[in-house]
Design a protein around this motif. Sequence first.
Motif, short mmCIF file in Angstrom:
data_model
loop_
_atom_site.label_atom_id
_atom_site.label_comp_id
_atom_site.label_asym_id
_atom_site.label_seq_id
_atom_site.Cartn_x
_atom_site.Cartn_y
_atom_site.Cartn_z
N TRP A 240 1.00 -1.13 0.08
CA TRP A 240 -0.02 -0.02 -0.01
C TRP A 240 0.90 1.36 -0.08
N ALA A 241 2.04 1.22 0.65
CA ALA A 241 2.92 2.38 0.57
C ALA A 241 3.52 2.63 -0.68
N TRP A 242 3.56 1.63 -1.62
CA TRP A 242 4.02 1.78 -2.96
C TRP A 242 2.80 2.36 -3.83
N LEU A 243 1.60 2.09 -3.42
CA LEU A 243 0.53 2.75 -4.00
C LEU A 243 0.48 4.19 -3.64
N ILE A 244 0.63 4.59 -2.59
CA ILE A 244 0.57 5.92 -2.03
C ILE A 244 1.78 6.61 -2.92
N ASP A 245 2.83 6.09 -3.15
CA ASP A 245 4.07 6.54 -3.66
C ASP A 245 3.61 7.01 -5.36
#
Length: 220
Positions: free
Chosen positions: A168-173
Motif C-alpha cells: 500500500w505504501a508503494w501505491l501511495i508513492d
Amino acid sequence: MANNPAPRTLIRRPHKVVEKEPKAVWKKRTASFSRWLHIYLSMVSFVVILFFAVTGLTLNHTEWFDGKEVIKKYTGKVPLKWVKVKDTATIAKLEIVQYIKHTSHIKGEIGDFIIDDNQCTLSFKGPGYSADAFVNRETGEYKITETSLGVFAVMNDLHKGRDSGKKWAWLIDASAIFLALVSLTGIVMICFMKKKRFSGFVLLFAGGIICWLLYYFLVP
C-alpha cells in the motif's frame, strides 16, 4: 466623331501573402503530448484524487465518526510444546502466529511478539484494526481482544499509510507521482495557450501566495 480610346486593361497586382511561420515541431509535439498525458492521467487518477480528498475531510473531523468501534474476544489453546520451553529462542513464533490467525480469523500483520517468563504477547495491526493476544506459556491457552474501528477509520489509516503494509505504501508513492504529473502537465499545457498563459500564471502565483498567507495567519 472622335474615336473612343481603347479601354484600359485592369492589371491586378497579386497581393503578397504573408505566411505565418510554422510553429516549431517540438512545440507542437510537447503541447500535444502534455494534453494527452494530462487527460489520461487525470482519468486514471480520478478515483485516487477522490479518495484522498474525502479522507482528508474525514481525517480533519474524526469526531464525526466516534463510537464506531466493535470489540470481540476469543479464547483458544496452542500446542504446549510451542511455548513451554526453557530456551525462549526456541519458541515457535511463526507457528503460533499462523495458528492464531487461522483459528480465530485474526487480520492484520504481526507487529510485536514479546516473550516474558509466563506469557507471550502478540500484537496484530491493520488499517482501523488491532488485535492483542496473550498466550500462557504454562498451559498454552490464549486470550485475544480484537478491536475494529469502522470503515472511516480504515479509510483514514489508508490515507496515512498507517499499518497498511509495504504494498500500500508503494501505491501511495505511485499516487503522489500521478498527482504531480497531472499538475506539471497542466502547467506545460498553459505555456502553449497564448490567450490564457498570462492570466493562468497570475492565478498560479496568487494561489501560492494565498496558501502561504493562510499558513502564516492561521497556523499557530
